[in-house]
Design a protein around this motif. Structure first.
Motif, short mmCIF file in Angstrom:
data_model
loop_
_atom_site.label_atom_id
_atom_site.label_comp_id
_atom_site.label_asym_id
_atom_site.label_seq_id
_atom_site.Cartn_x
_atom_site.Cartn_y
_atom_site.Cartn_z
N GLY A 96 0.81 -1.21 0.00
CA GLY A 96 0.00 0.00 0.00
C GLY A 96 0.84 1.26 0.00
N ARG A 97 1.94 1.25 0.74
CA ARG A 97 2.83 2.42 0.76
C ARG A 97 3.47 2.64 -0.60
NH1 ARG A 97 6.78 1.64 5.81
NH2 ARG A 97 7.73 3.53 4.89
N ALA A 100 0.80 3.90 -3.08
CA ALA A 100 0.48 5.31 -2.85
C ALA A 100 1.57 6.21 -3.41
CB ALA A 100 0.27 5.57 -1.36
N ASN A 101 2.83 5.82 -3.19
CA ASN A 101 3.94 6.60 -3.73
C ASN A 101 3.86 6.67 -5.26
OD1 ASN A 101 4.98 6.86 -1.14
ND2 ASN A 101 6.48 5.23 -1.39
N THR A 104 0.77 8.77 -6.62
CA THR A 104 0.99 10.20 -6.41
C THR A 104 2.01 10.73 -7.42
OG1 THR A 104 0.46 10.05 -4.06
CG2 THR A 104 1.76 11.95 -4.77
N PHE A 127 -7.20 -0.25 -4.17
CA PHE A 127 -6.37 0.87 -4.61
C PHE A 127 -7.02 1.66 -5.74
CE2 PHE A 127 -3.03 -2.32 -3.26
CZ PHE A 127 -2.79 -1.71 -2.03
N ALA A 332 -8.62 7.78 -2.15
CA ALA A 332 -7.27 8.34 -2.30
C ALA A 332 -7.29 9.75 -2.87
CB ALA A 332 -6.44 7.44 -3.21
N HIS A 334 -7.50 10.87 -5.97
CA HIS A 334 -6.96 11.17 -7.30
C HIS A 334 -8.06 11.40 -8.34
CE1 HIS A 334 -3.01 10.23 -5.86
NE2 HIS A 334 -3.33 8.97 -5.58
#
Length: 414
Positions: A96-97, A100-101, A104, A127, A332, A334
């Motif tokens: 997940g980290r 997300a990186n 983004t 996600f 998230a 986006h």
């Protein structure tokens, strides 16, 4: 336990590749020669690893790709691949980290969407991804499939060519093919080098495939290419040779028909495994007995995630004129917001934020992703309770707008 999640450096590549191998159930040892070959395909700025006391325990990377959308536009996409987490470090939020990186960074770069091939179905919906294309693979009993078939000679010329010739003509031909095929992505030179054996991985067995090209009758220009291998097997004095198609692309219907008819006529071949084809492929209609084609498997393939909703929805064309207001839920952030989609009679469209407008539909970013290329049904999502209609005919109008003449197809695993 402190985990260091970061983009990797050149010095990290050998152990990152080792961790990736283990994650995908291969040997942990990667020969030095192979490290160099695989390093050439990595963009380190888009390659992440998770490190525990200096040891790589998770991998993640992405690549720039162009996705063909309905209407033929090419949309910038972040193609995610090589996602693995060691079994020693599961359930700690590492994937997940890294996701997300990556998302983004992709949005900051200006990518309108992200795509991936999901090794396991349940992972990526959380996600914001949704399955956007499907594939079908058939196993064909050749004798029965072609029994009493009339002799058909398609216009043009067929030639069996060398890998070097395929390397020369393939990229330009594929570029024409993929612009005609919603769901297709561009192939880099490296793809062609690996598929022709120009570059070989030391750890992989290589058997040179056969390549057959179709040339246009009037110009001689290549307009179709098939890659296949045949396993020579005999039972007594009777041939029983299976043929497996690796790839078949065509820029014209004539070339597509000619290539399939060629493959169905190769001497000694008793069974054809078609490889990953579009679910509405024309192949079955070419057979005198379509029941001789058995589905080996039919499944989702490419998953999609919107990052810039107005730009993504404005890029494709639509089947009918109309206006639709969509409220998109994306935790998230986006793709979230309320947007007005206005499709013109010529199929082009504009999509703009409309924060004060009353929505016709409310749906998640993942469900909008399944609709985006035209392979899903809003009416079906409504019946499942996956979207909310605020106007009585909203799902039907959505389907009328988003439908496509042929189903989207991504022929490549990346």
């Amino acid at each position: 336990m402190t985990l260091d999640v970061r983009t990797i450096t050149d010095s990290d590549v050998p152990q990152w590749l080792s961790a990736l191998n283990v994650g995908f159930l291969h040997a942990a040892t990667v020969p030095d020669e192979e490290v160099e070959i695989r390093r050439a395909g990595l963009d380190l700025d888009r390659t992440q690893g998770a490190f525990d006391e200096g040891r790589c325990v998770a991998t993640f990377r992405s690549m720039p790709r162009e996705l063909t959308v309905p209407g033929g536009a090419l949309v910038a996409a972040d193609a995610i691949t090589n996602v693995s987490v060691s079994a020693t470090h599961r359930r700690r939020g590492i994937a997940g980290r890294m996701m997300a990186n990556a998302l983004t960074a992709a949005k900051e770069r200006g990518d309108a969407l992200a795509i991936l091939i999901a090794a396991e179905y349940p992972i990526y919906g959380r996600f914001g991804f949704g399955p956007a294309t499907t594939i079908t693979e058939w196993e064909i009993e050749v004798a029965r499939a072609t029994k009493s078939a009339p002799a058909v000679v398609e216009p043009g010329r067929l030639e069996v060519i060398t890998p070097a010739e395929a390397l020369k003509i393939g990229p330009e031909l594929h570029d024409r093919f993929r612009r005609l095929t919603p769901g297709a992505i561009n192939r880099l030179d490296r793809w062609w080098e690996l598929s022709t054996g120009t570059v070989r991985m030391p750890s992989e067995d290589w058997k040179e495939p056969l390549f057959v090209v179709h040339r246009d009758a009037s110009t001689g220009r290549p307009d179709g290419l098939a890659t296949y291998r045949v396993e020579e097997k005999w039972q007594g004095m009777l041939p029983n040779c299976p043929l497996t198609v690796s790839h078949l692309i065509a820029a014209t219907p004539t070339a597509e028909r000619a290539l399939w008819r060629y493959l169905l006529s190769v001497d000694w071949v008793t069974t054809i495994h078609t490889g990953l084809r579009a679910p509405d492929d024309i192949l079955l209609a070419l057979l005198t007995d379509p029941r001789a084609a058995r589905v080996s498997h039919s499944t989702d393939l490419m998953w999609l995630r919107l990052l810039d909703t107005p730009r993504a929805l404005s890029a494709r064309t639509y089947a009918t004129p109309g206006t639709l207001v969509l409220a998109v839920d994306d935790p998230a952030g986006h793709a979230s917001g309320t947007f007005r989609l206005e499709a013109a009679p010529d199929g082009t469209a504009t999509c703009t934020p409309a924060p004060d407008a009353a929505p016709d539909l409310t749906l998640t970013a993942a469900d909008l992703a399944t609709l985006y290329l035209g392979d899903a049904s809003a009416a079906r999502l409504s019946a499942l309770g996956n979207l909310t209609e605020h106007t009585p005919d909203a799902a039907a109008r959505t389907d009328a707008l988003f439908r496509t003449p042929r189903r989207p197809w991504c022929p490549d695993i990346f």
